[in-house]
Design a protein around this motif. Sequence first.
Motif, PDB file in Angstrom:
ATOM      1  N   LYS A   1       0.777  -1.159  -0.024  1.00 14.23           N
ATOM      2  CA  LYS A   1       0.006  -0.219  -0.167  1.00 14.23           C
ATOM      3  C   LYS A   1       0.903   1.336  -0.087  1.00 14.23           C
ATOM      4  O   LYS A   1       0.520   2.095  -0.268  1.00 14.23           O
ATOM      5  CB  LYS A   1      -1.012  -0.202   1.246  1.00 14.23           C
ATOM      6  CG  LYS A   1      -1.943   0.865   1.321  1.00 14.23           C
ATOM      7  CD  LYS A   1      -2.466   1.278   2.644  1.00 14.23           C
ATOM      8  CE  LYS A   1      -2.342   2.656   2.936  1.00 14.23           C
ATOM      9  NZ  LYS A   1      -2.519   3.010   4.469  1.00 14.23           N
ATOM     10  N   VAL A  52      -0.531  11.036  -0.416  1.00  8.32           N
ATOM     11  CA  VAL A  52      -1.371  12.474  -0.638  1.00  8.32           C
ATOM     12  C   VAL A  52      -0.293  13.612  -0.364  1.00  8.32           C
ATOM     13  O   VAL A  52       0.453  13.588   0.643  1.00  8.32           O
ATOM     14  CB  VAL A  52      -2.536  12.351   0.155  1.00  8.32           C
ATOM     15  CG1 VAL A  52      -3.224  13.935  -0.088  1.00  8.32           C
ATOM     16  CG2 VAL A  52      -3.628  11.458   0.034  1.00  8.32           C
ATOM     17  N   GLY A 107       3.582   8.232  12.918  1.00 10.02           N
ATOM     18  CA  GLY A 107       2.449   8.140  11.860  1.00 10.02           C
ATOM     19  C   GLY A 107       2.019   9.165  10.796  1.00 10.02           C
ATOM     20  O   GLY A 107       1.079   9.321  10.720  1.00 10.02           O
ATOM     21  N   LEU A 108       3.053   9.938  10.571  1.00  7.53           N
ATOM     22  CA  LEU A 108       3.080  10.881   9.573  1.00  7.53           C
ATOM     23  C   LEU A 108       3.585  10.532   7.955  1.00  7.53           C
ATOM     24  O   LEU A 108       3.503  11.287   7.087  1.00  7.53           O
ATOM     25  CB  LEU A 108       3.785  12.124  10.030  1.00  7.53           C
ATOM     26  CG  LEU A 108       3.271  12.726  11.346  1.00  7.53           C
ATOM     27  CD1 LEU A 108       3.971  14.053  11.522  1.00  7.53           C
ATOM     28  CD2 LEU A 108       1.783  13.216  11.139  1.00  7.53           C
ATOM     29  N   GLY A 109       3.872   9.085   7.982  1.00  5.87           N
ATOM     30  CA  GLY A 109       4.223   8.949   6.582  1.00  5.87           C
ATOM     31  C   GLY A 109       5.658   8.715   6.143  1.00  5.87           C
ATOM     32  O   GLY A 109       5.914   8.390   5.065  1.00  5.87           O
ATOM     33  N   LYS A 110       6.492   8.615   7.233  1.00  6.83           N
ATOM     34  CA  LYS A 110       8.116   8.218   6.855  1.00  6.83           C
ATOM     35  C   LYS A 110       8.205   6.804   6.451  1.00  6.83           C
ATOM     36  O   LYS A 110       8.898   7.045   5.076  1.00  6.83           O
ATOM     37  CB  LYS A 110       8.789   8.444   8.040  1.00  6.83           C
ATOM     38  CG  LYS A 110       8.615   9.939   8.720  1.00  6.83           C
ATOM     39  CD  LYS A 110       9.517   9.869  10.233  1.00  6.83           C
ATOM     40  CE  LYS A 110       9.214   9.126  11.193  1.00  6.83           C
ATOM     41  NZ  LYS A 110       7.834   9.350  11.808  1.00  6.83           N
ATOM     42  N   THR A 111       7.595   5.951   7.003  1.00  2.00           N
ATOM     43  CA  THR A 111       7.859   4.590   6.434  1.00  2.00           C
ATOM     44  C   THR A 111       7.233   4.509   4.958  1.00  2.00           C
ATOM     45  O   THR A 111       7.675   3.912   4.157  1.00  2.00           O
ATOM     46  CB  THR A 111       6.972   3.578   7.435  1.00  2.00           C
ATOM     47  OG1 THR A 111       7.802   3.906   8.572  1.00  2.00           O
ATOM     48  CG2 THR A 111       7.377   2.163   6.865  1.00  2.00           C
ATOM     49  N   HIS A 112       5.868   5.089   5.020  1.00  2.00           N
ATOM     50  CA  HIS A 112       5.280   5.072   3.828  1.00  2.00           C
ATOM     51  C   HIS A 112       6.145   5.723   2.419  1.00  2.00           C
ATOM     52  O   HIS A 112       6.478   5.102   1.577  1.00  2.00           O
ATOM     53  CB  HIS A 112       4.083   5.895   3.992  1.00  2.00           C
ATOM     54  CG  HIS A 112       3.166   5.846   2.814  1.00  2.00           C
ATOM     55  ND1 HIS A 112       1.714   5.863   2.673  1.00  2.00           N
ATOM     56  CD2 HIS A 112       3.416   5.834   1.160  1.00  2.00           C
ATOM     57  CE1 HIS A 112       1.246   5.594   1.464  1.00  2.00           C
ATOM     58  NE2 HIS A 112       2.220   5.807   0.507  1.00  2.00           N
ATOM     59  N   ARG A 154      -2.307   7.743  11.168  1.00  2.00           N
ATOM     60  CA  ARG A 154      -2.791   6.528  11.495  1.00  2.00           C
ATOM     61  C   ARG A 154      -3.776   6.628  12.276  1.00  2.00           C
ATOM     62  O   ARG A 154      -4.784   5.675  11.979  1.00  2.00           O
ATOM     63  CB  ARG A 154      -1.339   5.824  12.396  1.00  2.00           C
ATOM     64  CG  ARG A 154      -1.516   4.369  12.339  1.00  2.00           C
ATOM     65  CD  ARG A 154      -0.437   3.604  13.122  1.00  2.00           C
ATOM     66  NE  ARG A 154       0.919   3.666  12.169  1.00  2.00           N
ATOM     67  CZ  ARG A 154       1.917   4.210  12.854  1.00  2.00           C
ATOM     68  NH1 ARG A 154       2.020   4.761  13.802  1.00  2.00           N
ATOM     69  NH2 ARG A 154       2.935   4.162  11.811  1.00  2.00           N
ATOM     70  N   GLU A 210      -6.752   7.184  10.026  1.00  2.00           N
ATOM     71  CA  GLU A 210      -7.176   6.046   9.174  1.00  2.00           C
ATOM     72  C   GLU A 210      -7.936   5.307  10.291  1.00  2.00           C
ATOM     73  O   GLU A 210      -8.920   4.907  10.039  1.00  2.00           O
ATOM     74  CB  GLU A 210      -6.087   5.372   8.720  1.00  2.00           C
ATOM     75  CG  GLU A 210      -5.477   6.024   7.494  1.00  2.00           C
ATOM     76  CD  GLU A 210      -4.040   5.179   7.085  1.00  2.00           C
ATOM     77  OE1 GLU A 210      -3.622   5.436   5.928  1.00  2.00           O
ATOM     78  OE2 GLU A 210      -3.547   4.322   7.802  1.00  2.00           O
TER      79      GLU A 210
HETATM   80  N1  LIG Z   1       0.677  11.807   2.837  1.00  2.00           N
HETATM   81  C1  LIG Z   1      -0.089  10.527   2.951  1.00  2.00           C
HETATM   82  N2  LIG Z   1      -1.141   9.755   1.886  1.00  2.00           N
HETATM   83  C2  LIG Z   1      -1.580   8.754   2.328  1.00  2.00           C
HETATM   84  N3  LIG Z   1      -1.444   8.176   3.450  1.00  2.00           N
HETATM   85  C3  LIG Z   1      -0.555   8.376   4.206  1.00  2.00           C
HETATM   86  C4  LIG Z   1       0.411   9.537   4.211  1.00  2.00           C
HETATM   87  N4  LIG Z   1       1.189   9.810   5.443  1.00  2.00           N
HETATM   88  C5  LIG Z   1       0.816   8.789   6.006  1.00  2.00           C
HETATM   89  N5  LIG Z   1      -0.075   7.846   5.640  1.00  2.00           N
HETATM   90  C6  LIG Z   1      -0.578   6.563   6.091  1.00  2.00           C
HETATM   91  O1  LIG Z   1      -0.369   6.811   7.596  1.00  2.00           O
HETATM   92  C7  LIG Z   1      -0.144   5.643   8.077  1.00  2.00           C
HETATM   93  C8  LIG Z   1       1.261   5.659   8.818  1.00  2.00           C
HETATM   94  O2  LIG Z   1       2.363   6.220   8.071  1.00  2.00           O
HETATM   95  P1  LIG Z   1       3.708   5.713   8.409  1.00  2.00           P
HETATM   96  O3  LIG Z   1       3.474   4.296   9.056  1.00  2.00           O
HETATM   97  O4  LIG Z   1       4.543   5.753   7.191  1.00  2.00           O
HETATM   98  O5  LIG Z   1       4.064   6.813   9.590  1.00  2.00           O
HETATM   99  P2  LIG Z   1       5.653   6.832  10.241  1.00  2.00           P
HETATM  100  O6  LIG Z   1       5.827   8.317  10.037  1.00  2.00           O
HETATM  101  O7  LIG Z   1       6.524   5.993   9.535  1.00  2.00           O
HETATM  102  O8  LIG Z   1       5.313   6.644  11.659  1.00  2.00           O
HETATM  103  P3  LIG Z   1       6.458   6.058  12.716  1.00  2.00           P
HETATM  104  O9  LIG Z   1       7.095   7.088  13.115  1.00  2.00           O
HETATM  105  O10 LIG Z   1       5.338   5.459  13.955  1.00  2.00           O
HETATM  106  O11 LIG Z   1       7.037   4.628  11.974  1.00  2.00           O
HETATM  107  C9  LIG Z   1       0.090   4.689   6.966  1.00  2.00           C
HETATM  108  O12 LIG Z   1      -1.134   3.821   6.931  1.00  2.00           O
HETATM  109  C10 LIG Z   1       0.285   5.449   5.789  1.00  2.00           C
HETATM  110  O13 LIG Z   1       0.107   4.808   4.715  1.00  2.00           O
END
Ligand SMILES: Nc1ncnc2c1ncn2[C@@H]1O[C@H](COP(=O)(O)OP(=O)(O)OP(=O)(O)O)[C@@H](O)[C@H]1O
Length: 459
Positions: free
Chosen positions: A120, A127, A160-165, A319, A322
């Motif tokens: 995913k 976005v 939960g702000l999308g770094k891993t994504h 996160r 969602e």
């Molecule tokens: N810009 C975005 N558009 C769509 N979905 C997003 C976006 N940013 C984050 N998400 C979704 O939010 C969820 C959390 O993102 P992610 O795991 O990448 O966060 P993270 O910053 O790596 O968090 P952590 O620090 O806890 O590892 C995921 O399901 C991801 O798909």
Amino acid sequence: MSQEIWADVLGYVRRNISEVEYHTWFAPVKNLGVQEGSLVLGVRNSFAQEWFRKHYLELLEDALRSLGAENPAVSFQVLPAQQEAMLLPSDPPPAPAGRAQGLGSASPSPADNRKVLNPKYTFENFVVGPNNNLAHAAALAVAESPGKAYNPLFIYGDVGLGKTHLMHAVGHYMSERFPEKRIEYVSTESFTNDLINAIRDDKMTLFRNRYRSVDLLLVDDIQFLAGKERTQEEFFHTFNALYENHKQIILSSDRPPKDIQTLESRLRSRFEWGLITDIQSPEFETRVAILKMNAEHNRIDIPQEVLELIARQVTANIRELEGALMRVVAFASLNNVPFSRAVAAKALSNVFAPQEVKVEMIDVLRQVASHFNMPPDVIRGSGRVREVVVPRQVAQYLIRELTDHSLPEIGQFFGRDHSTVMHAISKVTEQLGKDMEVTGAVTTLRRKMQGLEDEGLDA
Ligand SMILES: Nc1ncnc2c1ncn2[C@@H]1O[C@H](COP(=O)(O)OP(=O)(O)OP(=O)(O)O)[C@@H](O)[C@H]1O
């Protein structure tokens, strides 16, 4: 299947999805035992049955596999209403926390997250908003010219702000274009564990070969290197080997390198060689866009104003955003009510601070439409047959009663003038107590719009 094994399955599931997801879907599930080699789980209704098939089947099979099952099979059975009533969770679900891997998607377990890219997490599904556009642009640049644009790319931001994504998105992008490239995604914790195991098993050469021969190394939560001298030492050499060979490195962290305490200065300075970019909390429009995309992916038709309400409730973490959407979806389906702002507010009231929900004209129209089983546009249209006129008059009557809108405003909403609305209101007033259909509709809908508790809805 014994309750102990079921408890282990639940434990596995819980570790791999968010708390809110777990409580919404798994807390009410009943273990019905093994039938013809298949684990049978009792769920509340056919919606839940479908949802489980689509979203949790793999996760449950993984759970059984992790417990030693060779060919795990799981099936879902809708429980009879009586049994279902006994299963309603008595405790309110806790605030969302933990690591959901996205709406409804089963995620890899922490132990085997290495090399596994979440399907995913692609650029298409990301976005872009003012909060993350720099990080997104940098990730895209790196994906297009690995090892050349910015090396390393260091992405930091709150949970939960999308770094891993974004990291995974680079991985997917690269593996689609260059299938032969070796990509390694690893959390700092896994890197550390691998190192410990390699030392213990005397397999350091293997360890080094593995990490130093990749084309793209993605390391999550690099802040956990803090205070681990041996891991830092090893990571330093891994970094150098890759860097010198122009292999791309992407690191994520909850803070910038300068704020990671007890990080060796030679590592810190290396982390600063490339580009450091952050991701901030998304603003309202981005949050709505993310919700919209999620709803579309899950083929859920949910009105814009409901998404907006959710986006106003959950502000800091995607996160959780969602999780909130999922909660609203589950709540509406389990209670068999259409999506509305009031329903969403109720669904989220145990998790977030309750929000004052003002009833809007569109909410009333939707409820009336659902009650009469007729599209809202038909009610607002020009049809003059009784089947349409009655719902239209009821809608106008209830809007006048439940909102602050004036007669001309209501008229405008229906593409008519205020005298038509006045006529509708007096017509309904006259029929109340006499016409069963009109009286029933007004009473039921009023109750639904004013307070959902009266409907016996379960949060
Ligand atoms: N810009 C975005 N558009 C769509 N979905 C997003 C976006 N940013 C984050 N998400 C979704 O939010 C969820 C959390 O993102 P992610 O795991 O990448 O966060 P993270 O910053 O790596 O968090 P952590 O620090 O806890 O590892 C995921 O399901 C991801 O798909």
